[in-house]
Enzyme design. Structure first.
Site, PDB file in Angstrom:
ATOM      1  N   SER A 241       9.548   6.761  10.699  1.00  0.00           N
ATOM      2  CA  SER A 241       8.967   6.326  11.965  1.00  0.00           C
ATOM      3  C   SER A 241       9.405   4.903  12.286  1.00  0.00           C
ATOM      4  O   SER A 241       9.519   4.062  11.397  1.00  0.00           O
ATOM      5  CB  SER A 241       7.438   6.385  11.886  1.00  0.00           C
ATOM      6  OG  SER A 241       6.850   5.855  13.057  1.00  0.00           O
TER       7      SER A 241
ATOM      8  N   CYS B 188       4.601  -7.376   8.130  1.00  0.00           N
ATOM      9  CA  CYS B 188       5.368  -6.841   9.257  1.00  0.00           C
ATOM     10  C   CYS B 188       5.484  -7.907  10.344  1.00  0.00           C
ATOM     11  O   CYS B 188       4.548  -8.661  10.588  1.00  0.00           O
ATOM     12  CB  CYS B 188       4.672  -5.601   9.812  1.00  0.00           C
ATOM     13  SG  CYS B 188       5.575  -4.758  11.131  1.00  0.00           S
TER      14      CYS B 188
ATOM     15  N   GLU C  48       0.823  -1.207   0.000  1.00  0.00           N
ATOM     16  CA  GLU C  48       0.000   0.000   0.000  1.00  0.00           C
ATOM     17  C   GLU C  48       0.859   1.259   0.000  1.00  0.00           C
ATOM     18  O   GLU C  48       1.935   1.292   0.587  1.00  0.00           O
ATOM     19  CB  GLU C  48      -0.882   0.049   1.248  1.00  0.00           C
ATOM     20  CG  GLU C  48      -1.910  -1.037   1.352  1.00  0.00           C
ATOM     21  CD  GLU C  48      -2.681  -0.964   2.663  1.00  0.00           C
ATOM     22  OE1 GLU C  48      -3.558  -1.814   2.859  1.00  0.00           O
ATOM     23  OE2 GLU C  48      -2.392  -0.070   3.485  1.00  0.00           O
TER      24      GLU C  48
ATOM     25  N   CYS D 181       2.138  -5.411  16.366  1.00  0.00           N
ATOM     26  CA  CYS D 181       1.329  -4.458  17.134  1.00  0.00           C
ATOM     27  C   CYS D 181      -0.128  -4.911  17.096  1.00  0.00           C
ATOM     28  O   CYS D 181      -0.667  -5.211  16.026  1.00  0.00           O
ATOM     29  CB  CYS D 181       1.462  -3.054  16.552  1.00  0.00           C
ATOM     30  SG  CYS D 181       3.148  -2.407  16.616  1.00  0.00           S
TER      31      CYS D 181
ATOM     32  N   CYS E  89      -3.588   1.536   8.184  1.00  0.00           N
ATOM     33  CA  CYS E  89      -2.403   0.937   7.573  1.00  0.00           C
ATOM     34  C   CYS E  89      -2.570  -0.577   7.432  1.00  0.00           C
ATOM     35  O   CYS E  89      -2.829  -1.273   8.405  1.00  0.00           O
ATOM     36  CB  CYS E  89      -1.173   1.253   8.418  1.00  0.00           C
ATOM     37  SG  CYS E  89       0.366   0.680   7.701  1.00  0.00           S
TER      38      CYS E  89
ATOM     39  N   SER F  58       6.780   5.414  17.285  1.00  0.00           N
ATOM     40  CA  SER F  58       5.441   4.907  17.590  1.00  0.00           C
ATOM     41  C   SER F  58       5.438   4.485  19.057  1.00  0.00           C
ATOM     42  O   SER F  58       5.948   3.421  19.400  1.00  0.00           O
ATOM     43  CB  SER F  58       5.100   3.713  16.685  1.00  0.00           C
ATOM     44  OG  SER F  58       4.982   4.123  15.348  1.00  0.00           O
ATOM     45  N   LEU F  59       4.876   5.309  19.901  1.00  0.00           N
ATOM     46  CA  LEU F  59       4.939   5.081  21.350  1.00  0.00           C
ATOM     47  C   LEU F  59       3.676   4.388  21.859  1.00  0.00           C
ATOM     48  O   LEU F  59       3.722   3.285  22.393  1.00  0.00           O
ATOM     49  CB  LEU F  59       5.154   6.412  22.069  1.00  0.00           C
ATOM     50  CG  LEU F  59       5.424   6.329  23.566  1.00  0.00           C
ATOM     51  CD1 LEU F  59       6.709   5.562  23.848  1.00  0.00           C
ATOM     52  CD2 LEU F  59       5.485   7.730  24.177  1.00  0.00           C
TER      53      LEU F  59
END
Length: 362
Positions: A207, A125, A105, A129, A349, A230-231
């Site tokens: 990022s 990935c 994407e 997450c 995403c 990315s926290l």
């Protein structure tokens, strides 16, 4: 399906390196090996990135012999557009197919200050997450530098029709950029170079979810690129729940690496904080976040999350978002709320790619 598999296997067997993976000095080195003058590299880059031609035959100021050498050595094809979704706010999401059949994407976002593009660095990935559609299906492979460059070239070609240009970019698409570090840096240098698309370093943002060794390495690079983390949580326990990578790279160690980066570069860092209803969006979370970031030269970007059907998180109510922002501001934290874009398309995403994968497996 059998025909598609055979075609993809043939592509893998016959694939040449992408010409878009070469930096200018690498093109000059190749030309020298071919007995060609190195100034031709600038001409080739002009055809690729200024005129954006799609074949070597159009490079009319190169000899036929050099064009044949290029054709025999490098692939000039970029990406095949599978899906193109346009939002009511002008956001455009592209689903591109790669040479081996995988899809990625890329998103074009329109702002008052110009057009920004969000690029992908991996097929899938590994980070896992729990709120992200990009991790569905796991990691398949890294993208080559040329495949990342090609995303920008293809979007710029789409903008050429309206005489617009890509003015900034963020590396926040599918994948963990620092897991593909060398190709990432090659991409950034090609895009930044005056002979490339010449997007200024300060108009580019990378990022990471927090690959600590690469943060130290990134601090030593000579490009003045914006940097974001990315926290998504103010403490280790909650961050480990949302982002399993925190179990490998602990929050205290991450903060030490961030402070090193800020001190080494003198640049402000951005913390991305997605708000998930009932998980990390309460006043006490904001207070804890302010304490964590005290003394760090930073900016917090609050992100109202897009709903992902495959995940269970819900959107934080609007009034709660503003209360969270106010709590941070009252404690001296520089903070903004990200403007939502592409809300009426598959904007989260990895969401469009996940939908395509579902269609393929039916």
């Amino acid at each position: 399906m059998e025909t598609t598999v055979r075609k993809q296997k043939k592509n893998l067997e016959t694939k040449k390196p992408s010409i878009y993976s070469l930096q200018l000095h690498e093109m000059q080195d190749w030309l020298k090996e071919q007995g060609e003058p190195k100034f031709r590299a600038g001409q080739i880059f002009d055809w690729l990135y200024k005129k954006r031609v799609k074949n070597y035959e159009d490079m009319s100021n190169l000899s036929k012999g050099l064009r044949e050498k290029l054709s025999n050595s490098f692939d000039i094809t970029t990406l095949h557009t599978l899906v193109k979704q346009t939002s009511s706010d002008g956001t455009i999401k592209f689903l591109f197919q790669l040479y081996d059949g995988y899809s990625i994407e890329t998103v074009l976002m329109r702002h008052e200050y110009g057009n920004s593009i969000c690029v992908t660095t991996q097929v899938g990935c590994r980070i896992g997450c729990t709120f992200c559609a990009s991790t569905l299906g796991g990691l398949k492979r890294n993208l080559e530098a040329g495949e990342i460059v090609a995303q920008v070239v293809e979007v710029q070609r789409a903008l050429d029709e309206s005489e617009e240009r890509v003015s900034s970019l963020v590396v926040m698409g599918i994948g963990e950029p620092f897991d593909n570090y060398d190709n990432l840096m090659g991409f950034l240098r090609i895009i930044n170079h005056e002979k490339g698309l010449h997007i200024g370093a300060r108009h580019m943002t990378v990022s990471t979810s927090g690959i600590i060794p690469k943060i130290y390495k990134f601090a030593e690079e000579d490009l003045q690129i914006n940097f974001a983390i990315s926290l998504h949580a103010p403490n280790s326990e909650l961050r480990s729940k949302l982002m399993p990578i925190n179990r490998a790279y602990k929050l205290p160690d991450l903060m030490e690496a961030i402070k090193y980066y800020v001190n080494r570069t003198g640049r402000r860092i951005t913390f991305e904080y997605g708000l998930f209803g009932g998980e990390n969006d309460q006043v006490e979370h904001a207070e804890e976040l302010a304490a964590l970031l005290k003394g760090v030269k930073c900016h917090v970007n609050l992100i109202p999350v897009n709903y992902v059907p495959e995940r269970d998180y819900v959107r934080t109510p609007r009034e709660q978002i503003f209360l969270f922002e106010k709590t941070l501001k009252d404690r001296g934290v520089n903070v903004t709320i990200r403007r939502e874009q592409g809300h009426d398309i598959d904007a989260a995403c990895g969401q469009l790619r996940a939908k395509e994968r579902k269609e393929e497996t039916r």
